[in-house]
Design a protein around this motif. Structure first.
Motif, PDB file in Angstrom:
ATOM      1  N   ALA A  27      50.030   5.199  42.013  1.00 62.68           N
ATOM      2  CA  ALA A  27      50.342   6.508  42.605  1.00 62.68           C
ATOM      3  C   ALA A  27      51.147   7.328  41.606  1.00 62.68           C
ATOM      4  O   ALA A  27      51.659   6.799  40.625  1.00 62.68           O
ATOM      5  CB  ALA A  27      51.135   6.326  43.900  1.00 62.68           C
ATOM      6  N   TYR A  28      51.240   8.608  41.849  1.00 61.15           N
ATOM      7  CA  TYR A  28      51.997   9.509  40.978  1.00 61.15           C
ATOM      8  C   TYR A  28      52.711  10.543  41.851  1.00 61.15           C
ATOM      9  O   TYR A  28      52.361  10.750  43.005  1.00 61.15           O
ATOM     10  CB  TYR A  28      51.082  10.201  39.956  1.00 61.15           C
ATOM     11  CG  TYR A  28      50.079  11.132  40.578  1.00 61.15           C
ATOM     12  CD1 TYR A  28      50.326  12.495  40.665  1.00 61.15           C
ATOM     13  CD2 TYR A  28      48.868  10.666  41.083  1.00 61.15           C
ATOM     14  CE1 TYR A  28      49.414  13.358  41.243  1.00 61.15           C
ATOM     15  CE2 TYR A  28      47.955  11.517  41.653  1.00 61.15           C
ATOM     16  CZ  TYR A  28      48.231  12.866  41.723  1.00 61.15           C
ATOM     17  OH  TYR A  28      47.332  13.717  42.306  1.00 61.15           O
ATOM     18  N   TRP A  29      53.717  11.186  41.267  1.00 63.60           N
ATOM     19  CA  TRP A  29      54.476  12.197  41.982  1.00 63.60           C
ATOM     20  C   TRP A  29      53.847  13.566  41.770  1.00 63.60           C
ATOM     21  O   TRP A  29      53.673  13.999  40.647  1.00 63.60           O
ATOM     22  CB  TRP A  29      55.925  12.217  41.522  1.00 63.60           C
ATOM     23  CG  TRP A  29      56.668  11.007  41.959  1.00 63.60           C
ATOM     24  CD1 TRP A  29      56.985   9.924  41.204  1.00 63.60           C
ATOM     25  CD2 TRP A  29      57.164  10.744  43.264  1.00 63.60           C
ATOM     26  NE1 TRP A  29      57.650   8.994  41.956  1.00 63.60           N
ATOM     27  CE2 TRP A  29      57.773   9.476  43.239  1.00 63.60           C
ATOM     28  CE3 TRP A  29      57.147  11.443  44.473  1.00 63.60           C
ATOM     29  CZ2 TRP A  29      58.362   8.907  44.351  1.00 63.60           C
ATOM     30  CZ3 TRP A  29      57.737  10.873  45.578  1.00 63.60           C
ATOM     31  CH2 TRP A  29      58.340   9.621  45.520  1.00 63.60           C
ATOM     32  N   GLU A  30      53.498  14.228  42.857  1.00 64.64           N
ATOM     33  CA  GLU A  30      52.966  15.589  42.789  1.00 64.64           C
ATOM     34  C   GLU A  30      54.014  16.528  43.371  1.00 64.64           C
ATOM     35  O   GLU A  30      54.500  16.306  44.486  1.00 64.64           O
ATOM     36  CB  GLU A  30      51.665  15.696  43.584  1.00 64.64           C
ATOM     37  CG  GLU A  30      51.039  17.064  43.502  1.00 64.64           C
ATOM     38  CD  GLU A  30      49.707  17.113  44.220  1.00 64.64           C
ATOM     39  OE1 GLU A  30      48.673  16.990  43.542  1.00 64.64           O
ATOM     40  OE2 GLU A  30      49.708  17.247  45.454  1.00 64.64           O
ATOM     41  N   LYS A  31      54.374  17.553  42.601  1.00 69.99           N
ATOM     42  CA  LYS A  31      55.394  18.502  43.043  1.00 69.99           C
ATOM     43  C   LYS A  31      54.737  19.794  43.510  1.00 69.99           C
ATOM     44  O   LYS A  31      53.903  20.361  42.812  1.00 69.99           O
ATOM     45  CB  LYS A  31      56.362  18.818  41.905  1.00 69.99           C
ATOM     46  CG  LYS A  31      57.192  17.645  41.471  1.00 69.99           C
ATOM     47  CD  LYS A  31      58.080  18.019  40.317  1.00 69.99           C
ATOM     48  CE  LYS A  31      58.804  16.802  39.782  1.00 69.99           C
ATOM     49  NZ  LYS A  31      59.535  17.087  38.567  1.00 69.99           N
ATOM     50  N   ARG A  32      55.141  20.238  44.690  1.00 75.79           N
ATOM     51  CA  ARG A  32      54.701  21.525  45.230  1.00 75.79           C
ATOM     52  C   ARG A  32      55.890  22.170  45.918  1.00 75.79           C
ATOM     53  O   ARG A  32      56.509  21.562  46.788  1.00 75.79           O
ATOM     54  CB  ARG A  32      53.564  21.357  46.239  1.00 75.79           C
ATOM     55  CG  ARG A  32      52.256  20.985  45.613  1.00 75.79           C
ATOM     56  CD  ARG A  32      51.140  21.082  46.602  1.00 75.79           C
ATOM     57  NE  ARG A  32      49.916  20.630  45.965  1.00 75.79           N
ATOM     58  CZ  ARG A  32      48.848  20.299  46.605  1.00 75.79           C
ATOM     59  NH1 ARG A  32      48.821  20.351  47.919  1.00 75.79           N
ATOM     60  NH2 ARG A  32      47.775  19.906  45.963  1.00 75.79           N
ATOM     61  N   ASP A  33      56.199  23.384  45.508  1.00 78.87           N
ATOM     62  CA  ASP A  33      57.326  24.123  46.101  1.00 78.87           C
ATOM     63  C   ASP A  33      58.606  23.307  46.086  1.00 78.87           C
ATOM     64  O   ASP A  33      59.322  23.200  47.089  1.00 78.87           O
ATOM     65  CB  ASP A  33      56.995  24.566  47.529  1.00 78.87           C
ATOM     66  CG  ASP A  33      55.765  25.452  47.588  1.00 78.87           C
ATOM     67  OD1 ASP A  33      55.584  26.263  46.659  1.00 78.87           O
ATOM     68  OD2 ASP A  33      54.989  25.316  48.550  1.00 78.87           O
ATOM     69  N   ASP A  34      58.909  22.676  44.961  1.00 81.61           N
ATOM     70  CA  ASP A  34      60.113  21.872  44.760  1.00 81.61           C
ATOM     71  C   ASP A  34      60.200  20.642  45.656  1.00 81.61           C
ATOM     72  O   ASP A  34      61.267  20.067  45.845  1.00 81.61           O
ATOM     73  CB  ASP A  34      61.378  22.726  44.931  1.00 81.61           C
ATOM     74  CG  ASP A  34      61.497  23.780  43.842  1.00 81.61           C
ATOM     75  OD1 ASP A  34      61.027  23.514  42.721  1.00 81.61           O
ATOM     76  OD2 ASP A  34      62.062  24.851  44.118  1.00 81.61           O
ATOM     77  N   ILE A  35      59.076  20.248  46.243  1.00 80.58           N
ATOM     78  CA  ILE A  35      59.036  19.025  47.051  1.00 80.58           C
ATOM     79  C   ILE A  35      58.067  18.065  46.371  1.00 80.58           C
ATOM     80  O   ILE A  35      56.935  18.425  46.055  1.00 80.58           O
ATOM     81  CB  ILE A  35      58.573  19.317  48.493  1.00 80.58           C
ATOM     82  CG1 ILE A  35      59.573  20.244  49.176  1.00 80.58           C
ATOM     83  CG2 ILE A  35      58.407  18.019  49.271  1.00 80.58           C
ATOM     84  CD1 ILE A  35      59.138  20.719  50.546  1.00 80.58           C
TER      85      ILE A  35
END
Length: 160
Positions: A27-35
């Motif tokens: 898995a990987y971290w996806e950032k959207r709107d600082d979340i």
């Protein structure tokens, strides 16, 4: 292999499986709107790799060397692979081989005229797909070590 019986059962579910490898490890971290949200790996991003010459290979000066490799794009076709023989300062189009197909490696080659002076040369391949996506220059640290699609330079030694 006929005596190996490792598959014991198959379970069909009506929703995505949320096991450790599907949700945490791959898995990987996806950032959207600082979340940030942990997302499972599902596709290999656009990328090109150099197969030949190999890292630290010795090549003769003032000669023609065939640089070869492969490129991949998910849900698209490889439309262009470029090669830099000077560490990314300039780029040249390679020759794409075979027919283009979705979700398949596309081989490529480039006839490189090696310099007349000896020394280290940095080769880099860069792919673009039919959706206009181009391989990124740098690794995305949020994608861990499973999504390696950034530019991967190799160094060769030119000798007299």
């Amino acid at each position: 292999m006929a005596s190996v019986k490792w598959l014991q059962r198959i379970i069909v579910t009506d929703r995505p499986f949320t096991g450790y490898y599907q949700t945490i490890d791959y898995a990987y971290w996806e950032k959207r709107d600082d979340i940030a949200e942990l997302k499972p790996l599902t596709e290999v991003q656009v990328k090109a790799e150099i197969a030949r010459p190999a890292e630290d290979e010795i090549v003769p000066a003032k000669s023609s060397v065939c640089v070869r490799g492969g490129a991949w794009a998910c849900d698209a076709e490889i439309t262009k692979v470029e090669l830099s023989t000077d560490g990314g300062a300039t780029w040249s189009d390679t020759k794409l081989l075979g027919e283009s197909k979705l979700n398949a490696w596309r081989f490529w080659e480039f006839g490189w005229q090696t310099p007349s002076q000896p020394g280290k040369q940095t080769l880099i391949a860069r792919a673009t797909d039919s959706l206009g996506r181009t391989q990124p220059s740098h690794r995305d640290p949020d994608r861990g070590t499973y999504m390696i699609n950034h530019l991967l330079p190799i160094e060769v030694e030119v000798v007299l």
